[in-house]
Scaffold this motif. Sequence first.
Motif, short mmCIF file in Angstrom:
data_model
loop_
_atom_site.label_atom_id
_atom_site.label_comp_id
_atom_site.label_asym_id
_atom_site.label_seq_id
_atom_site.Cartn_x
_atom_site.Cartn_y
_atom_site.Cartn_z
N MET A 1 -19.85 -22.12 81.37
CA MET A 1 -18.61 -21.53 81.95
C MET A 1 -17.40 -21.97 81.16
O MET A 1 -17.18 -23.15 80.94
N ARG A 2 -16.61 -21.06 80.75
CA ARG A 2 -15.43 -21.45 79.97
C ARG A 2 -14.43 -22.20 80.83
O ARG A 2 -14.01 -21.68 81.86
N PRO A 3 -14.11 -23.41 80.44
CA PRO A 3 -13.18 -24.28 81.17
C PRO A 3 -11.91 -23.56 81.57
O PRO A 3 -11.42 -23.69 82.68
N VAL A 4 -11.37 -22.79 80.68
CA VAL A 4 -10.10 -22.15 80.96
C VAL A 4 -10.21 -21.21 82.15
O VAL A 4 -9.23 -20.93 82.84
N LYS A 5 -11.41 -20.73 82.40
CA LYS A 5 -11.62 -19.86 83.56
C LYS A 5 -11.43 -20.65 84.86
O LYS A 5 -10.84 -20.18 85.82
N ASP A 6 -11.96 -21.87 84.86
CA ASP A 6 -11.82 -22.74 86.04
C ASP A 6 -10.36 -23.05 86.26
O ASP A 6 -9.86 -23.04 87.38
N ALA A 7 -9.68 -23.29 85.17
CA ALA A 7 -8.26 -23.62 85.26
C ALA A 7 -7.52 -22.44 85.86
O ALA A 7 -6.66 -22.60 86.73
N GLU A 8 -7.87 -21.28 85.43
CA GLU A 8 -7.22 -20.07 85.93
C GLU A 8 -7.36 -19.96 87.44
O GLU A 8 -6.38 -19.70 88.15
N ARG A 9 -8.54 -20.20 87.93
CA ARG A 9 -8.82 -20.13 89.36
C ARG A 9 -7.96 -21.13 90.13
O ARG A 9 -7.30 -20.80 91.12
N ALA A 10 -7.94 -22.36 89.67
CA ALA A 10 -7.18 -23.42 90.32
C ALA A 10 -5.69 -23.14 90.25
O ALA A 10 -4.96 -23.32 91.24
N ILE A 11 -5.25 -22.70 89.10
CA ILE A 11 -3.82 -22.42 88.92
C ILE A 11 -3.35 -21.34 89.88
O ILE A 11 -2.32 -21.47 90.54
N LEU A 12 -4.11 -20.28 89.99
CA LEU A 12 -3.72 -19.19 90.88
C LEU A 12 -3.73 -19.64 92.34
O LEU A 12 -2.90 -19.22 93.13
N ALA A 13 -4.66 -20.53 92.68
CA ALA A 13 -4.74 -21.03 94.05
C ALA A 13 -3.48 -21.84 94.36
O ALA A 13 -2.90 -21.73 95.44
N VAL A 14 -3.05 -22.64 93.41
CA VAL A 14 -1.85 -23.46 93.60
C VAL A 14 -0.62 -22.57 93.76
O VAL A 14 0.17 -22.75 94.69
N VAL A 15 -0.47 -21.62 92.87
CA VAL A 15 0.70 -20.74 92.93
C VAL A 15 0.71 -19.96 94.24
O VAL A 15 1.75 -19.79 94.87
N ALA A 16 -0.46 -19.52 94.64
CA ALA A 16 -0.56 -18.75 95.88
C ALA A 16 -0.16 -19.59 97.09
O ALA A 16 0.23 -19.06 98.13
N ALA A 17 -0.22 -20.91 96.94
CA ALA A 17 0.09 -21.81 98.05
C ALA A 17 1.57 -22.17 98.13
O ALA A 17 2.01 -22.81 99.08
N VAL A 18 2.34 -21.77 97.15
CA VAL A 18 3.77 -22.08 97.19
C VAL A 18 4.41 -21.25 98.31
O VAL A 18 4.31 -20.03 98.30
N PRO A 19 5.03 -21.92 99.25
CA PRO A 19 5.61 -21.24 100.42
C PRO A 19 6.79 -20.33 100.09
O PRO A 19 7.49 -20.55 99.09
N TYR A 20 6.99 -19.38 100.93
CA TYR A 20 8.13 -18.47 100.84
C TYR A 20 9.42 -19.28 100.83
O TYR A 20 9.57 -20.23 101.59
N GLY A 21 10.32 -18.93 99.95
CA GLY A 21 11.60 -19.63 99.91
C GLY A 21 11.59 -20.96 99.18
O GLY A 21 12.59 -21.65 99.13
N ARG A 22 10.44 -21.34 98.60
CA ARG A 22 10.38 -22.59 97.85
C ARG A 22 9.95 -22.27 96.44
O ARG A 22 9.39 -21.21 96.17
N VAL A 23 10.18 -23.21 95.53
CA VAL A 23 9.79 -23.00 94.13
C VAL A 23 9.10 -24.23 93.58
O VAL A 23 9.16 -25.31 94.19
N THR A 24 8.45 -24.08 92.47
CA THR A 24 7.79 -25.20 91.81
C THR A 24 7.87 -24.93 90.32
O THR A 24 8.34 -23.89 89.90
N THR A 25 7.41 -25.87 89.52
CA THR A 25 7.52 -25.70 88.06
C THR A 25 6.14 -25.52 87.41
O THR A 25 5.12 -25.85 88.01
N TYR A 26 6.15 -25.00 86.20
CA TYR A 26 4.91 -24.79 85.47
C TYR A 26 4.16 -26.12 85.35
O TYR A 26 2.95 -26.18 85.57
N GLY A 27 4.89 -27.15 84.99
CA GLY A 27 4.27 -28.45 84.81
C GLY A 27 3.65 -28.97 86.10
O GLY A 27 2.56 -29.52 86.10
N ALA A 28 4.36 -28.76 87.20
CA ALA A 28 3.88 -29.23 88.49
C ALA A 28 2.63 -28.47 88.91
O ALA A 28 1.69 -29.04 89.46
N VAL A 29 2.61 -27.18 88.63
CA VAL A 29 1.45 -26.36 88.97
C VAL A 29 0.23 -26.85 88.19
O VAL A 29 -0.84 -27.04 88.74
N ALA A 30 0.44 -27.09 86.90
CA ALA A 30 -0.65 -27.56 86.05
C ALA A 30 -1.20 -28.88 86.59
O ALA A 30 -2.41 -29.05 86.77
#
Length: 118
Positions: A1-30
């Motif tokens: 399994m390509r590692p970057v694929k796993d990262a993609e899954r986790a990254i999208l899960a994190v971004v999807a969890a950012v609440p309405y009206g709040r923000v986060t940074t690329y570095g924090a998501v990573a």
Amino acid sequence: MRPVKDAERAILAVVAAVPYGRVTTYGAVAERAGWPRRARLVGRVLSALPDDSDVPWHRVVAAGGRIAFPAGSAPHLRQAGRLAGEGVEVRAGRVDLARHAWSGGGDLDRYLWGDGEN
DNA sequence: CAAATGACGGGGT
DNA sequence: AACCCCGCCATTT
């Protein structure tokens, strides 16, 4: 399994969890996704999102609260508009992280790595 | 295969 | 704050 694929899954899960009206940074998501220092990877993943995606990509900004797109560009205006629509003040192409930054928190970690599945 | 690219970050000037 | 420079790394030239 390509590692970057796993990262993609986790990254999208994190971004999807950012609440309405709040923000986060690329570095924090990573960091939160389990891929420290891979901010660029986060940008890459988000850049591949389809236009109709439900993922709140607009809640992800660069370090210091800066919108990553060139000022005045279409994507920049789109993101600033969406944020403003959620009550996040955008001034000079940046948001006040001290005020709107998402503190992670909640059950995200358990959702990602916690007991059993996922 | 080497060089350039980019929705990044951090440190120095 | 505004730049510049360098580290980072998957992809694309």
